[in-house]
Design an enzyme around this catalytic site. Structure first.
Site, short mmCIF file in Angstrom:
data_model
loop_
_atom_site.label_atom_id
_atom_site.label_comp_id
_atom_site.label_asym_id
_atom_site.label_seq_id
_atom_site.Cartn_x
_atom_site.Cartn_y
_atom_site.Cartn_z
N ARG A 178 0.81 -1.22 0.00
CA ARG A 178 0.00 0.00 0.00
C ARG A 178 0.84 1.27 0.00
O ARG A 178 0.47 2.29 0.60
CB ARG A 178 -0.97 0.01 1.18
N SER A 227 -11.52 -0.61 1.96
CA SER A 227 -10.88 -1.03 3.23
C SER A 227 -10.38 0.18 4.00
O SER A 227 -9.65 1.02 3.46
CB SER A 227 -9.71 -1.98 2.94
N GLU A 297 -5.79 3.05 5.88
CA GLU A 297 -5.57 2.83 4.46
C GLU A 297 -6.32 3.90 3.67
O GLU A 297 -5.86 4.34 2.62
CB GLU A 297 -6.05 1.44 4.05
#
Length: 313
Positions: A178, A227, A297
């Protein structure tokens, strides 16, 4: 008699652009959460060259924020000062070349996967399960269903904050979970994704599996943002959240999804403060219960407006 002075539009003080500049542009409606304030200036360039020229002329003290499909984003209620860049027309082209796909940064992930499938190219099926656009996928090394951008990215083209244009090989981004090491202030404008020839029936079958799995386990029809927290090493964020008793937790108009508790929902009347505050409460409860600190996130940008809402179950 002296004529009255004419007021000058703040847009007129911006550098010239072939695309569109809008002052005090509402942003909430373009986000998947449907919350957030306005951009001081919303800039939609017509091309990479148009964007580069604009940024070269933009005073360096003016802040620049880039948003894409706004699928994994909370824009705070006070809005965003400075310039907000949103790529649209001129950045959605998708072409198939020898062993890959070249796509504009505003092309949707799912659309890219569909073009690859139609061309009989395998390896990009995972993109059909990721909401958002290619520019954002590169910036955060988006991934799901067994793959990520690091596995397929060949090169990326960017415009720097100073207005330079360059092409970077994927290796220069040092993609990790990420995360990518894009130059500070860089705007992704185009990328090339590698793919391999495959059986169109198998590709279609895999994409159908991904779509079915996503629909069964995620609140895909809700006002959500994907998410919320990254998975800690060797753990699942949703399991930690569930174990801390946060499934269904509410704050104002925001709720932790009952279906997948790593998703936050706008149940209809949420503010950005409700959503971010609920996320912080989840982090606090998980830390207290497990000793694990969850990392966001979802990106949260802009200025808050003070507001307190009750947390409830």
């Amino acid at each position: 008699m002296m004529a009255a002075a004419k007021s000058v539009s703040p847009v007129a003080e911006m550098p010239t652009l072939k695309g569109r500049i809008q002052a005090e542009a509402p942003l909430g409606a373009v986000t998947w959460f449907r919350v957030g304030g306005a951009a001081e200036f919303l800039v939609k360039p017509s091309s990479a060259a148009d964007l580069a020229q604009f940024l070269r002329a933009l005073p360096p003290e003016i802040t620049v924020t880039v948003i894409g499909a706004a699928s994994n984003l909370i824009i705070r209620d006070g809005g965003i000062s400075g310039v907000v860049i949103r790529l649209a027309r001129g950045f959605t082209t998708i072409t198939v070349d020898d062993g890959g796909i070249v796509c504009g940064a505003a092309a949707l992930d799912v659309t890219v996967s569909e073009h690859a499938a139609a061309a009989g190219l395998a390896g990009l099926e995972f993109l059909c399960g990721i909401p958002g656009s290619i520019g954002g996928a590169v910036a955060m090394n988006a991934g799901a269903y067994g793959s990520d951008m690091a596995a397929c990215l060949d090169w990326v083209e960017i415009v720097t904050r100073s207005g330079g244009q360059m092409r970077l090989p994927a290796a220069d981004l040092h993609l990790s979970y990420r995360h990518s090491n894009l130059p500070v202030g860089a705007v992704v404008t185009r990328a090339r994704l590698r793919a391999t020839p495959g059986d169109t029936r198998l590709i279609a079958s895999r994409m159908a599996e991904i779509r079915a799995a996503r629909a069964a386990t995620q609140p895909v029809r809700a006002r959500t943002g994907g998410s919320t927290f990254a998975n800690p090493p060797g753990m699942k964020a949703w399991e930690l959240i569930d174990g801390a008793g946060c499934r269904g937790l509410t704050r104002g108009g925001a709720q932790v999804s009952e279906l997948h508790c790593n998703f936050l929902l706008n149940t209809g009347e949420a503010t950005a403060a409700d959503l971010e505050g609920l996320g912080e409460e989840v982090r606090r409860r998980v830390l207290a219960a497990t000793g694990v600190t969850l990392d966001w996130e979802i990106k949260r940008i802009g200025q808050p407006i003070a507001r307190v809402a009750e947390v409830g179950q």
